[in-house]
Enzyme design. Structure first.
Site, mmCIF file in Angstrom:
data_model
loop_
_atom_site.group_PDB
_atom_site.id
_atom_site.type_symbol
_atom_site.label_atom_id
_atom_site.label_comp_id
_atom_site.label_asym_id
_atom_site.label_seq_id
_atom_site.Cartn_x
_atom_site.Cartn_y
_atom_site.Cartn_z
ATOM 1 C CG LEU B 109 63.968 81.684 53.300
ATOM 2 C CD1 LEU B 109 65.052 80.732 52.885
ATOM 3 C CD2 LEU B 109 64.229 82.164 54.694
ATOM 4 C CG ASP B 110 64.601 88.666 51.879
ATOM 5 O OD1 ASP B 110 64.533 89.823 52.300
ATOM 6 O OD2 ASP B 110 65.516 87.889 52.164
#
Lengths: 88, 155
Positions: B109-110
């Protein structure tokens, strides 16, 4: 990416404020997410662009928070690449 | 006002016993002014206050109304709730989700997703997490620890 730069922190803050403000008004959250996602690919070095988008976002946040804004709708263009079908 | 309603409940429940005791008292007394046609409530009033004063009615009060608080938090419940919220998130694959899986390194994920996750946790547990501390929470384990710290949950 251990630590975010100040600009990144501001962006994330803005994202958080947007999501909170747009929670109760229908139609905003997908638009917010798409917009931020799309602009996430800008290079870190291109800070002029990033700052411009940040200021624009802050102005839009004020508009969102205004009591007169009720909902957001959008038209989406069907993808022209997804097969060519004549509407005849 | 709630207290008055409560007392009404208590009185209606306790009335049969009062009527009985009032009748016993009224029969041998020679005073006709406080006639038996006077509704039982008059005699019962004085009896009632005395009776209530003598013996408080805790058990009957509990039957009338119950107030409840949220279930107490334990480390287990916090962990379950955190993992449940994470499984509901559509960008996370529930199979390879563990308490030690890092959002960015393991789950891919970011930082924007991490902000969304922390906001979901805020909604779940009902209290705000300030930004400075929110950006440091990178695994479910850290989130559980942080919430346990804030809510004073000990082993």
């Amino acid at each position: 990416m251990a630590r975010h730069s100040k600009l990144q922190k501001q962006i994330l803050n803005l994202y958080r404020h947007f999501l909170r403000a747009g929670r109760d008004k229908p139609g905003f959250v997908p638009r917010i997410r798409d917009e931020f996602r799309e602009n996430a690919g800008i290079k870190k070095t291109d800070f002029m662009h990033v700052e411009y988008l940040l200021r624009r976002g802050q102005r839009q946040l004020e508009q969102l928070r205004d009591n007169n804004t009720k909902q957001l709708g959008s038209f989406s263009r069907p993808d022209p690449r997804a097969g060519s079908r004549d509407p005849d | 006002m709630a207290a008055r309603v409560l007392q009404q409940c208590v009185r209606t429940l306790a009335r049969p016993s009062l009527r009985l005791s009032a009748a016993n008292l009224a029969a041998p007394s020679a005073a006709p002014s406080a006639a038996p046609h006077r509704p039982v409530s008059f005699a019962a009033d004085s009896r009632r206050t005395r009776w209530l004063g003598l013996s408080p009615v805790p058990s009957v009060g509990v039957l009338c109304r119950q107030y409840s608080d949220l279930p107490p938090l334990t480390l287990e419940t916090i962990k379950d709730r955190v993992l449940y919220v994470l499984k509901l998130y559509d960008k996370i694959n529930p199979e390879n989700l563990q308490t030690t899986s890092h959002f960015m390194k393991d789950l891919g994920l970011d930082s924007l997703d991490q902000v969304e996750i922390i906001m979901a946790m805020e909604d779940e547990f009902g209290f705000e997490i300030p930004d400075g501390e929110a950006e440091k929470l990178m695994t479910p384990e850290e989130i559980v620890q942080y919430i346990a710290d804030k809510k004073d949950v000990y082993e």
